[in-house]
Design an enzyme around this catalytic site. Sequence first.
Site, PDB file in Angstrom:
ATOM      1  N   LYS A  72      73.856  -3.866  48.008  1.00 36.29           N
ATOM      2  CA  LYS A  72      74.523  -4.982  47.572  1.00 36.29           C
ATOM      3  C   LYS A  72      74.145  -6.868  48.188  1.00 36.29           C
ATOM      4  O   LYS A  72      73.670  -6.535  49.387  1.00 36.29           O
ATOM      5  CB  LYS A  72      76.013  -4.282  47.207  1.00 36.29           C
ATOM      6  CG  LYS A  72      77.493  -5.601  47.400  1.00 36.29           C
ATOM      7  CD  LYS A  72      78.656  -5.136  48.038  1.00 36.29           C
ATOM      8  CE  LYS A  72      79.950  -5.791  47.278  1.00 36.29           C
ATOM      9  NZ  LYS A  72      81.055  -5.200  47.634  1.00 36.29           N
ATOM     10  N   SER A 147      84.825  -4.832  44.209  1.00 33.56           N
ATOM     11  CA  SER A 147      83.982  -5.374  43.968  1.00 33.56           C
ATOM     12  C   SER A 147      82.305  -4.401  43.766  1.00 33.56           C
ATOM     13  O   SER A 147      81.773  -5.398  43.357  1.00 33.56           O
ATOM     14  CB  SER A 147      83.785  -6.048  45.082  1.00 33.56           C
ATOM     15  OG  SER A 147      83.753  -6.085  45.904  1.00 33.56           O
ATOM     16  N   SER A 171      86.668  -1.979  48.059  1.00 35.94           N
ATOM     17  CA  SER A 171      85.568  -2.283  47.021  1.00 35.94           C
ATOM     18  C   SER A 171      84.211  -1.471  47.052  1.00 35.94           C
ATOM     19  O   SER A 171      83.232  -1.579  46.344  1.00 35.94           O
ATOM     20  CB  SER A 171      85.548  -3.626  47.683  1.00 35.94           C
ATOM     21  OG  SER A 171      86.205  -4.661  47.057  1.00 35.94           O
TER      22      SER A 171
END
Lengths: 479, 97
Positions: A72, A147, A171
């Site tokens: 990420k 997210s 997330s």
Amino acid sequence: MTITDLSLKDAIAQLKSKEFTAEEYAQALIARIEKYAHLNCFIDFDAQRLLDAVRAINRQDSPLAGVSIGIKDMILTKGIQTTAASKILRGFVPPYSAHVVEQLERAGGVCGGKTNLDEFAMGSSNEHSAFGPVLNPWDTTRVPGGSSGGSAAAVAARLLPAALGTDTGGSVRQPAAFCGVVGMKPTYGRLSRYGVVAFASSLDQVGVFARTVEDCSLLYEQIAGWDKRDATSVQRPVESAFPLGDFSLSGLRVGFPKQYYSDGIEESVRSSIFKTRDALQAAGAEILEVDLPHTEAAIAAYYILNPAEAASNLSRYDGVRYGLSEEKAESLHDLYRKTRSHGFGSEVKRRILVGTYVLSKGYYDAYYRKAQRVRRLILQDFVSAFTKCDVLLTPVTPTTAFPLGAFEADPLTMYLNDVFTVPVNLAGLPGISIPCGLDEKQLPIGLQLIAPAWQEALLLRVAAATEALIDTEFKPLEN
Amino acid sequence: MSIDLQDIKHLFELAALHPETGELEALSEQLNPILAYVSKLNDVNTDSVEPLNYIHQGHAASRADVEEPSMAREEGLRNAPRVADGYILVPKVIDNS
């Protein structure tokens, strides 16, 4: 079976037995990544860089055998742009890697690309990225969740066998549920936050995505461990959850918190979880109702603490040392204001403003300190529940993946979707989302298991045993 | 607790942000429901409950006071927008007038 369908475990086994080379595996992933570029899973993907890294690492003998893992873009990678999906960090090339990335590479893993996310990890849909939204591979008119939407979608679409994300309020677990993959957040303090872009420091934790629980465990074990550079990293042995050996669900006490099963849940989500609960019971587990009385206050507490910590952490983005820097600043203060106003997206600004408000003089006690007291009550609820049960079984989300743009005018309702995931971060507990069914629109449904602090091995074993009871295949993009 | 445009303008200043045209009004519409929602916490009885600011209380990390290599200056400055002689440049702060 095409090699991109392989689980992480099987890919590693076949690499070691030389069914194919790490380079051939990377080539197959690259082809698929390029084919599904429209999902927008990556902020930074470079096929040549990946191949060079795979060739250079050349370590089939290592635990991860040269396999590509998604990272990420909230996690620093030395020499590879890290943006937190924000304009304010576009072009920022970190001079060091996060601890978890160092661990990954030490284990023979390779960074497969920097995955897309909501800007500064603020969001539940991956629609708030400065680099465009990520699309759900199950239905590209819908969000993958957030997210960590890019990591979840990439693993679901079989572009990568596994990926790292971060989980501050859900997330990792929520996009895992929306994308039909496994997503785990360990106990706060298990995975070092050194080199992870700080969002809400008392809540942030790195998490792992994979297509099976065992894969998730495999990757988690390689990156877990004490790091002296993170003062919140805790020194505790990492227990291997696999092989399961004679682990049995028989006699396991599974808590069913009554506050998590109220009216707001979509019928398909409810019935899928109940079906799994029944299967657990048939397999010998004891299901008991437990009480987490302060659940309803969790979102309010979270949306005070999280913006407050974010406002503090994001004050470092000032155009001085790195990142976007306003060219036409007339003074230092002008530099700060213009850089930040031009660099931050609307959700980030919203949170900074809320955070600034709740920390400001006159409101600090009423909001911030109050939220910290409620946080203690929420933690106590879990501690009390765990005297009666071994793990908790809950939904992850009230609905399946919603359409893009559904909450554009209504950030508050978007926040309310985090109701089942946020308490776990407030209490610092380990939680995992595993896919348990599909709704009538063929969209994945996730269920969440929560364990007491430091009980990742138990959590993973229960998750694997539960996974074995679910006979649905989770494979979007069949062609 | 509702906030008006003046309050929001003040928050922008505190947060070192500069509102674009119409942004104050738009934010007023979004922030007020959020603040109203989080004010629900007032209904929760927290008498004699201590604030929780760190999950693993009782764990204080320290290390020996030993000098270790840090980052080379060039590396640290590599992402800086304006650099001269090993320093980062910013707009003038001191008014000589």
